[in-house]
Design a protein around this motif. Structure first.
Motif, PDB file in Angstrom:
ATOM      1  N   ILE A  34       0.715  -1.347  -0.052  1.00  0.00           N
ATOM      2  CA  ILE A  34      -0.212   0.020  -0.198  1.00  0.00           C
ATOM      3  C   ILE A  34       0.942   1.572  -0.019  1.00  0.00           C
ATOM      4  CG2 ILE A  34      -1.216   0.938   1.256  1.00  0.00           C
ATOM      5  CD1 ILE A  34      -2.979  -2.132   2.338  1.00  0.00           C
ATOM      6  N   ARG A  35       2.054   0.886   0.915  1.00  0.00           N
ATOM      7  CA  ARG A  35       2.614   2.039   0.904  1.00  0.00           C
ATOM      8  C   ARG A  35       3.849   2.544  -0.260  1.00  0.00           C
ATOM      9  NH1 ARG A  35       3.240   0.869   6.882  1.00  0.00           N
ATOM     10  NH2 ARG A  35       2.327   2.151   8.022  1.00  0.00           N
ATOM     11  N   HIS A  36       4.088   1.814  -0.890  1.00  0.00           N
ATOM     12  CA  HIS A  36       5.248   1.560  -2.280  1.00  0.00           C
ATOM     13  C   HIS A  36       4.984   0.765  -3.309  1.00  0.00           C
ATOM     14  CE1 HIS A  36       7.888   2.465   1.191  1.00  0.00           C
ATOM     15  NE2 HIS A  36       7.471   1.851   1.911  1.00  0.00           N
ATOM     16  N   ARG A  37       3.230   0.433  -3.536  1.00  0.00           N
ATOM     17  CA  ARG A  37       3.118   0.007  -5.037  1.00  0.00           C
ATOM     18  C   ARG A  37       3.387   0.793  -6.284  1.00  0.00           C
ATOM     19  NH1 ARG A  37      -2.699  -1.289  -2.487  1.00  0.00           N
ATOM     20  NH2 ARG A  37      -3.943   0.641  -3.297  1.00  0.00           N
ATOM     21  N   HIS A  38       3.022   2.667  -5.801  1.00  0.00           N
ATOM     22  CA  HIS A  38       3.511   3.763  -6.677  1.00  0.00           C
ATOM     23  C   HIS A  38       4.949   4.066  -6.553  1.00  0.00           C
ATOM     24  CE1 HIS A  38      -1.413   3.755  -6.396  1.00  0.00           C
ATOM     25  NE2 HIS A  38      -0.775   3.950  -5.248  1.00  0.00           N
ATOM     26  N   ARG A  39       5.315   3.846  -6.387  1.00  0.00           N
ATOM     27  CA  ARG A  39       6.698   3.467  -6.807  1.00  0.00           C
ATOM     28  C   ARG A  39       7.515   2.492  -8.029  1.00  0.00           C
ATOM     29  NH1 ARG A  39       8.264   7.870  -3.598  1.00  0.00           N
ATOM     30  NH2 ARG A  39      10.102   8.435  -4.839  1.00  0.00           N
ATOM     31  N   SER A  40       7.887   3.096  -8.513  1.00  0.00           N
ATOM     32  CA  SER A  40       8.724   1.891  -9.835  1.00  0.00           C
ATOM     33  C   SER A  40      10.873   2.474  -9.725  1.00  0.00           C
ATOM     34  CB  SER A  40       8.787   1.715 -11.007  1.00  0.00           C
ATOM     35  OG  SER A  40       8.591   3.571 -11.654  1.00  0.00           O
ATOM     36  N   GLU A  41      10.781   3.179  -9.214  1.00  0.00           N
ATOM     37  CA  GLU A  41      12.271   3.337  -9.082  1.00  0.00           C
ATOM     38  C   GLU A  41      13.125   2.842  -8.742  1.00  0.00           C
ATOM     39  OE1 GLU A  41      10.668   6.905  -7.109  1.00  0.00           O
ATOM     40  OE2 GLU A  41       9.545   5.210  -8.004  1.00  0.00           O
ATOM     41  N   ILE A  42      14.432   2.690  -8.482  1.00  0.00           N
ATOM     42  CA  ILE A  42      15.376   1.728  -8.295  1.00  0.00           C
ATOM     43  C   ILE A  42      16.104   2.299  -6.848  1.00  0.00           C
ATOM     44  CG2 ILE A  42      17.500   0.668  -8.188  1.00  0.00           C
ATOM     45  CD1 ILE A  42      17.148  -0.060 -11.329  1.00  0.00           C
ATOM     46  N   LYS A  43      16.316   3.648  -6.941  1.00  0.00           N
ATOM     47  CA  LYS A  43      16.651   4.089  -6.372  1.00  0.00           C
ATOM     48  C   LYS A  43      16.239   4.015  -5.229  1.00  0.00           C
ATOM     49  CE  LYS A  43      20.089   6.655  -4.467  1.00  0.00           C
ATOM     50  NZ  LYS A  43      19.832   7.812  -2.752  1.00  0.00           N
ATOM     51  N   HIS A  44      14.856   4.620  -4.990  1.00  0.00           N
ATOM     52  CA  HIS A  44      13.129   4.255  -4.046  1.00  0.00           C
ATOM     53  C   HIS A  44      13.829   3.281  -3.139  1.00  0.00           C
ATOM     54  CE1 HIS A  44      10.082   5.505  -1.719  1.00  0.00           C
ATOM     55  NE2 HIS A  44       9.845   3.498  -2.348  1.00  0.00           N
ATOM     56  N   LEU A  58       5.753  -7.880  -4.455  1.00  0.00           N
ATOM     57  CA  LEU A  58       5.089  -6.267  -4.648  1.00  0.00           C
ATOM     58  C   LEU A  58       5.852  -6.491  -6.401  1.00  0.00           C
ATOM     59  CD1 LEU A  58       4.944  -3.304  -5.388  1.00  0.00           C
ATOM     60  CD2 LEU A  58       7.000  -2.675  -5.066  1.00  0.00           C
ATOM     61  N   CYS A  59       7.173  -6.835  -6.849  1.00  0.00           N
ATOM     62  CA  CYS A  59       7.321  -7.004  -7.802  1.00  0.00           C
ATOM     63  C   CYS A  59       6.263  -8.286  -9.012  1.00  0.00           C
ATOM     64  CB  CYS A  59       8.748  -7.937  -8.147  1.00  0.00           C
ATOM     65  SG  CYS A  59       9.532  -5.316  -7.529  1.00  0.00           S
ATOM     66  N   LEU A  60       5.869  -9.126  -8.200  1.00  0.00           N
ATOM     67  CA  LEU A  60       5.301 -10.012  -8.844  1.00  0.00           C
ATOM     68  C   LEU A  60       3.694  -9.839  -9.349  1.00  0.00           C
ATOM     69  CD1 LEU A  60       6.354 -13.762  -7.144  1.00  0.00           C
ATOM     70  CD2 LEU A  60       6.629 -12.823  -9.016  1.00  0.00           C
ATOM     71  N   SER A  61       3.363  -8.651  -8.114  1.00  0.00           N
ATOM     72  CA  SER A  61       2.421  -8.303  -8.414  1.00  0.00           C
ATOM     73  C   SER A  61       1.168  -7.400 -10.166  1.00  0.00           C
ATOM     74  CB  SER A  61       1.215  -7.729  -7.697  1.00  0.00           C
ATOM     75  OG  SER A  61       2.132  -5.995  -7.219  1.00  0.00           O
ATOM     76  N   ARG A  62       2.610  -7.012 -10.589  1.00  0.00           N
ATOM     77  CA  ARG A  62       3.189  -5.671 -11.501  1.00  0.00           C
ATOM     78  C   ARG A  62       4.200  -6.944 -12.789  1.00  0.00           C
ATOM     79  NH1 ARG A  62       4.788  -0.765  -8.492  1.00  0.00           N
ATOM     80  NH2 ARG A  62       7.386  -1.076  -8.276  1.00  0.00           N
ATOM     81  N   ALA A  63       4.394  -7.870 -12.279  1.00  0.00           N
ATOM     82  CA  ALA A  63       5.076  -8.206 -13.743  1.00  0.00           C
ATOM     83  C   ALA A  63       6.043  -7.924 -13.405  1.00  0.00           C
ATOM     84  CB  ALA A  63       4.490  -9.262 -14.488  1.00  0.00           C
ATOM     85  N   LEU A  89      13.122  -5.091 -11.976  1.00  0.00           N
ATOM     86  CA  LEU A  89      12.862  -4.463 -11.283  1.00  0.00           C
ATOM     87  C   LEU A  89      13.576  -5.491 -10.120  1.00  0.00           C
ATOM     88  CD1 LEU A  89      13.028  -2.086  -8.601  1.00  0.00           C
ATOM     89  CD2 LEU A  89      10.926  -2.415  -8.870  1.00  0.00           C
ATOM     90  N   LEU A  90      12.851  -6.417  -9.837  1.00  0.00           N
ATOM     91  CA  LEU A  90      13.160  -8.203  -8.757  1.00  0.00           C
ATOM     92  C   LEU A  90      14.655  -8.330  -9.459  1.00  0.00           C
ATOM     93  CD1 LEU A  90      11.980  -9.520  -6.958  1.00  0.00           C
ATOM     94  CD2 LEU A  90      11.494 -11.065  -8.689  1.00  0.00           C
TER      95      LEU A  90
END
Length: 390
Positions: free
Chosen positions: A273-283, A306-311, A315-316
């Protein structure tokens, strides 16, 4: 003693595999629990009295558990618990099952026993209760959710619910309040990652079942099901999918407590819930750096979900292969090296130094961080500056 496998018939048919796999079913026998234990002792089979008072003994064969249950009939039920009596009649035992497709059993030689047209219903992909739906539901109100769970597994169409069953659910939906929250979550786990989730959840909401199982108006079917098309549903944990139905972690926390989810499930839900809208590696690198070493296994667990939820395999892999750098300064060194007094300033300047180190891609050496903090500390002593970093 006679023995047959139940529910494995449905599992193998619905998944398309051939033969009978006892891993997905349980074994029924006309032997009493005492007789099952006697046989196990004679054959030197390890066994566990998992539900002995209810007629179930678990056999351990090659470290694999197999439940063996004595045939039973219900003598009394309150919609949650049942008082049972042992029987030797396989058909009488089948009559107390919930769905016709679950009332079938098979002998070891492959002979199928089908007392309530379960095979034809399975071939037709129909999910029907044994006998009168209302009577089966009153015996155990959890069967309302089991109906929807099996509908998602078996049906070919997303909106061909049995009308008689739906009417019975409408009539007895209040009974769900009697069911333990843990059992509710066990069924919902499979619904939220199952087929036709959007149609099923919408139907449940229209029938006012959400209120009965403590799902509030903040539960968003649309955002949960939108993620279905991206997620690896065979690999993710159900709580991962569930978390997409919440915009705020507070709403998820209330449900987590009510449904008595595990601490790992809580961590995963809150993380998404806190991080699903983020995709930057640095974050995520910064998050991992800030996570205490003894908790990093939890970070990796939740991040994988998180990564599995958006394939997002890229990033994983990036984060999993990354060597986590360690901040080169300890709090006690700030007192000696920077000249800070003991107290809250140590924590403030430690945080400031670590933030600067992260901004510089974790490349600053210890001496560089110390010089930066010395400079900031000196600035804070001047009248025009009152806080570090100003």
């Amino acid at each position: 003693y006679q023995r047959r496998v139940r529910e494995a018939v449905v599992s193998t048919q619905s998944t398309g595999s051939s033969g009978i796999n006892a891993e997905y079913g349980d074994m029924a026998t006309n032997a009493t629990p005492d007789q099952i234990v006697e046989v196990c002792k004679g054959a030197e089979i390890k066994h566990i009295l998992t539900g002995f008072e209810h007629g179930t003994v678990t056999l351990m064969l090659d470290d694999t558990p197999y439940e063996v249950t004595t045939l039973r009939v219900d003598k009394e039920t309150d919609g949650r618990h049942a008082k049972v009596e042992y029987t030797t009649d396989f058909e009488a035992d089948a009559a107390r099952r919930d769905l016709t497709i679950n009332a079938m059993s098979v002998r070891i030689d492959g002979t199928l026993f089908d007392y309530f047209e379960g095979r034809s219903h399975l071939d037709e992909r129909r999910v029907l209760f044994v006998g009168e739906p209302a009577e089966r539901i009153k015996e155990d109100y959890l069967r309302i959710l089991r109906y929807f769970r099996f509908y998602g597994r078996i049906s070919q169409q997303d909106d061909e619910f049995d009308e008689k069953t739906i009417e019975a659910i409408k009539l007895h939906k209040d009974g769900l309040k009697k069911i333990s929250r843990e059992r509710i979550w066990l069924e919902m786990k499979q619904i939220v990652v199952g087929r036709f989730a959007e149609t099923i959840l919408t139907k449940m909401k229209d029938l006012d079942l959400f209120y009965q199982i403590n799902l509030k108006h903040t539960f968003r079917i649309d955002t949960l099901c939108k993620q279905h098309s991206l997620a690896d549903l065979d690999a993710i944990q159900p709580v991962t999918m569930l978390s997409y139905a919440f915009d705020h972690h507070g709403d998820f926390t209330k449900l987590r407590r009510d449904w008595k989810m595990s601490m790992d499930e809580d961590y995963i839900g809150q993380f998404l819930i806190r991080h699903r809208h983020r995709s930057e590696i640095k974050h995520f690198q910064d998050l991992l750096v800030d996570t205490p070493k003894h908790c990093r296994h939890k970070f990796h667990m939740a991040f994988k979900e998180l990564c599995l939820s958006r394939a997002d395999k890229g990033l994983l892999e990036t984060i999993e292969k990354w060597t986590v750098p360690e901040f080169p300064l300890r709090g006690d060194q700030l007192i000696k090296e920077v000249g800070l007094p003991k107290g809250p300033l140590v924590s403030k300047y430690y945080t400031l130094g670590k933030a600067r180190w992260k901004e510089n891609q974790y490349s600053m050496e210890k001496d560089e961080v110390i010089e930066f903090l010395k400079s900031e500390y000196e600035k804070s002593k001047t009248p025009a500056s009152s806080a570090p970093g100003s």
